[in-house]
Write a protein that holds these residues in place. Sequence first.
Motif, PDB file in Angstrom:
ATOM      1  N   VAL A  98       0.854  -1.185   0.000  1.00 28.84           N
ATOM      2  CA  VAL A  98       0.000   0.000   0.000  1.00 28.84           C
ATOM      3  C   VAL A  98       0.894   1.240   0.000  1.00 28.84           C
ATOM      4  N   ARG A  99       0.366   2.306  -0.592  1.00 29.68           N
ATOM      5  CA  ARG A  99       1.103   3.567  -0.642  1.00 29.68           C
ATOM      6  C   ARG A  99       0.276   4.634   0.050  1.00 29.68           C
ATOM      7  N   LEU A 100       0.898   5.295   0.999  1.00 28.49           N
ATOM      8  CA  LEU A 100       0.234   6.405   1.684  1.00 28.49           C
ATOM      9  C   LEU A 100       0.731   7.711   1.090  1.00 28.49           C
ATOM     10  N   LYS A 101      -0.210   8.602   0.770  1.00 32.48           N
ATOM     11  CA  LYS A 101       0.192   9.899   0.224  1.00 32.48           C
ATOM     12  C   LYS A 101      -0.385  11.010   1.070  1.00 32.48           C
ATOM     13  N   VAL A 102       0.411  12.034   1.275  1.00 37.01           N
ATOM     14  CA  VAL A 102      -0.002  13.194   2.051  1.00 37.01           C
ATOM     15  C   VAL A 102       0.256  14.417   1.186  1.00 37.01           C
ATOM     16  N   THR A 103      -0.720  15.286   1.046  1.00 36.23           N
ATOM     17  CA  THR A 103      -0.490  16.534   0.326  1.00 36.23           C
ATOM     18  C   THR A 103       0.034  17.580   1.293  1.00 36.23           C
ATOM     19  N   VAL A 104       1.044  18.306   0.845  1.00 37.37           N
ATOM     20  CA  VAL A 104       1.723  19.276   1.696  1.00 37.37           C
ATOM     21  C   VAL A 104       1.736  20.611   0.970  1.00 37.37           C
ATOM     22  N   PRO A 105       1.244  21.668   1.566  1.00 38.53           N
ATOM     23  CA  PRO A 105       1.248  22.969   0.875  1.00 38.53           C
ATOM     24  C   PRO A 105       2.639  23.579   0.848  1.00 38.53           C
ATOM     25  N   GLU A 106       2.827  24.487  -0.124  1.00 40.72           N
ATOM     26  CA  GLU A 106       4.145  25.084  -0.306  1.00 40.72           C
ATOM     27  C   GLU A 106       4.527  25.997   0.854  1.00 40.72           C
ATOM     28  N   HIS A 107       3.561  26.753   1.354  1.00 39.42           N
ATOM     29  CA  HIS A 107       3.897  27.740   2.384  1.00 39.42           C
ATOM     30  C   HIS A 107       4.113  27.100   3.746  1.00 39.42           C
ATOM     31  N   ASP A 108       3.768  25.828   3.881  1.00 44.00           N
ATOM     32  CA  ASP A 108       3.869  25.160   5.179  1.00 44.00           C
ATOM     33  C   ASP A 108       4.314  23.719   4.949  1.00 44.00           C
ATOM     34  N   PRO A 109       5.568  23.500   4.527  1.00 38.17           N
ATOM     35  CA  PRO A 109       5.969  22.145   4.115  1.00 38.17           C
ATOM     36  C   PRO A 109       6.313  21.244   5.284  1.00 38.17           C
ATOM     37  N   ARG A 110       5.315  20.902   6.059  1.00 37.27           N
ATOM     38  CA  ARG A 110       5.542  20.005   7.188  1.00 37.27           C
ATOM     39  C   ARG A 110       4.835  18.680   6.932  1.00 37.27           C
ATOM     40  N   CYS A 111       5.386  17.622   7.504  1.00 40.29           N
ATOM     41  CA  CYS A 111       4.770  16.306   7.394  1.00 40.29           C
ATOM     42  C   CYS A 111       5.187  15.508   8.617  1.00 40.29           C
ATOM     43  N   PRO A 112       4.297  14.733   9.218  1.00 43.36           N
ATOM     44  CA  PRO A 112       4.730  13.920  10.355  1.00 43.36           C
ATOM     45  C   PRO A 112       5.728  12.856   9.935  1.00 43.36           C
ATOM     46  N   SER A 113       6.723  12.628  10.776  1.00 48.45           N
ATOM     47  CA  SER A 113       7.762  11.654  10.458  1.00 48.45           C
ATOM     48  C   SER A 113       7.330  10.258  10.869  1.00 48.45           C
ATOM     49  N   LEU A 114       7.626   9.279  10.025  1.00 47.56           N
ATOM     50  CA  LEU A 114       7.355   7.884  10.363  1.00 47.56           C
ATOM     51  C   LEU A 114       8.631   7.154  10.764  1.00 47.56           C
ATOM     52  N   ALA A 115       9.716   7.896  10.999  1.00 50.44           N
ATOM     53  CA  ALA A 115      10.972   7.240  11.372  1.00 50.44           C
ATOM     54  C   ALA A 115      10.871   6.572  12.731  1.00 50.44           C
ATOM     55  N   SER A 116       9.928   7.028  13.572  1.00 51.93           N
ATOM     56  CA  SER A 116       9.789   6.376  14.873  1.00 51.93           C
ATOM     57  C   SER A 116       9.129   5.008  14.736  1.00 51.93           C
ATOM     58  N   LEU A 117       8.330   4.804  13.665  1.00 51.27           N
ATOM     59  CA  LEU A 117       7.677   3.497  13.470  1.00 51.27           C
ATOM     60  C   LEU A 117       8.592   2.541  12.721  1.00 51.27           C
ATOM     61  N   TRP A 118       9.171   3.031  11.617  1.00 47.06           N
ATOM     62  CA  TRP A 118      10.104   2.211  10.832  1.00 47.06           C
ATOM     63  C   TRP A 118      11.423   2.967  10.767  1.00 47.06           C
ATOM     64  N   PRO A 119      12.449   2.536  11.488  1.00 47.48           N
ATOM     65  CA  PRO A 119      13.703   3.312  11.498  1.00 47.48           C
ATOM     66  C   PRO A 119      14.339   3.447  10.117  1.00 47.48           C
ATOM     67  N   ALA A 120      13.996   2.567   9.190  1.00 51.02           N
ATOM     68  CA  ALA A 120      14.586   2.686   7.854  1.00 51.02           C
ATOM     69  C   ALA A 120      14.139   3.964   7.152  1.00 51.02           C
ATOM     70  N   PHE A 121      13.062   4.571   7.592  1.00 48.97           N
ATOM     71  CA  PHE A 121      12.629   5.829   6.977  1.00 48.97           C
ATOM     72  C   PHE A 121      13.474   7.020   7.421  1.00 48.97           C
ATOM     73  N   ASP A 122      14.363   6.778   8.411  1.00 46.11           N
ATOM     74  CA  ASP A 122      15.161   7.889   8.934  1.00 46.11           C
ATOM     75  C   ASP A 122      15.941   8.574   7.821  1.00 46.11           C
ATOM     76  N   TRP A 123      16.787   7.823   7.109  1.00 44.14           N
ATOM     77  CA  TRP A 123      17.622   8.435   6.076  1.00 44.14           C
ATOM     78  C   TRP A 123      16.797   8.833   4.868  1.00 44.14           C
ATOM     79  N   GLN A 124      15.728   8.091   4.584  1.00 44.56           N
ATOM     80  CA  GLN A 124      14.917   8.443   3.423  1.00 44.56           C
ATOM     81  C   GLN A 124      14.221   9.783   3.637  1.00 44.56           C
ATOM     82  N   GLU A 125      13.777  10.009   4.860  1.00 45.16           N
ATOM     83  CA  GLU A 125      13.161  11.312   5.132  1.00 45.16           C
ATOM     84  C   GLU A 125      14.203  12.419   5.106  1.00 45.16           C
ATOM     85  N   ARG A 126      15.418  12.092   5.540  1.00 39.66           N
ATOM     86  CA  ARG A 126      16.474  13.104   5.427  1.00 39.66           C
ATOM     87  C   ARG A 126      16.749  13.433   3.971  1.00 39.66           C
TER      88      ARG A 126
END
Lengths: 199, 184
Positions: A98-126
């Motif tokens: 499954v693919r999860l998608k989140v839309t993020v506006p330009e003026h507020d480019p924030r997104c919750p991090s999933l690195a706490s659930l899957w540590p492999a996302f740490d470097w990918q989010e970086r």
Amino acid sequence: MSQKVLDALKASHASAIERTESEHGDEIAWVKRDQLLAVATWLRDDPAMAFDSPVFCTAIDRLDWRPLGVPPSQHFKDENLRFEVCYQLRSSRHRYRVRLKVTVPEHDPRCPSLASLWPAFDWQERETFDMYGIRFEGHPDLRRIFLYEEFVGYPLRKDYPKEKRQPLVRRDDLPIASKTPTSERTEIAAGDSGDEETP
Amino acid sequence: MGVELTTTRLEDAAKWAKQSKLDRATNWGRKFSLFTYPFVTACCGMEFMSVAGPKYDLARFGAEFPRFSPRQSDLLMIVGTITEKQGPALKRVYDQMTEPKWVIAFGVCASTGGFYQNYHAMPGADQVIPVDVYIPGCPPRPEQVLDAMIMLMDRIQAGRGHSQLRDKREQIIAAREAEASVDE
């Protein structure tokens, strides 16, 4: 293929799922930004889902995007939806994808991090932060991973100039003409030609 | 002033390149005892291996022994793409090499950036350090590399390597200053 996952998501988190779609055999769920962490936690911990394998995390810049089959008047109905952050997940126990998608506006480019659930996302989010400037909230160590600290801007954004260089060192004995920015050189050239035309 | 002191143009170089017999003998020795430092960053490294291997045999030209310390080498082979982030490291390696030193840019990426015309790739290693011989090709044929080696050896014999010219320039400046102090 994994339509069951989308159905289960809609049943359990109806308020968090904006819409779902299936494309080329991939199931995509558009999740509200503030609910992403809850949805992802449920996908990981629910025994019927058991998404244990993070595949990738990336972002898409929709600047100047012209979708086929959509009238141009509807292209920029909502200018807030410039970026999409994608998380691809896999359940090795149930063989779901499954693919999860989140839309993020330009003026507020924030997104919750999933690195706490899957540590492999740490470097990918970086990497996503490095290239697109998405700020992942709750990330343990959000800083550039490929580029250097002195780099300004985010190079994979569509509005980053293609020819822009940000050198760390240069030779000091190169000809001065090559150090002049291209824009200034064209201005000088235009000024010279203007002088020649006047009698 | 006569001799222009701030250029490396060939016509000025010809004025400086008048060599004594000792210079000629020294340069003859230098050109047959090149110690290469392979700065291998990308896929061109495979071609470099084939050149250094027995089939094409770079050792025929005296460049027999790749040294993996810049302090023991005098020929820097830049083999592959140089990114902007690598620039300081490349400059540091070059600065650590023994004088006189020569540089070969191996392949289009090291010469001009090649097809990487974007935010991360340096448009040619000569943005950071002076390069003596450029080898085109993606990757270059081993014959091109041997050709470049022969060109570089000619250049060394003629005393026209960048570091040799720099030495000469410094000698001329020192001689001028000595003359000026005597005149005063």
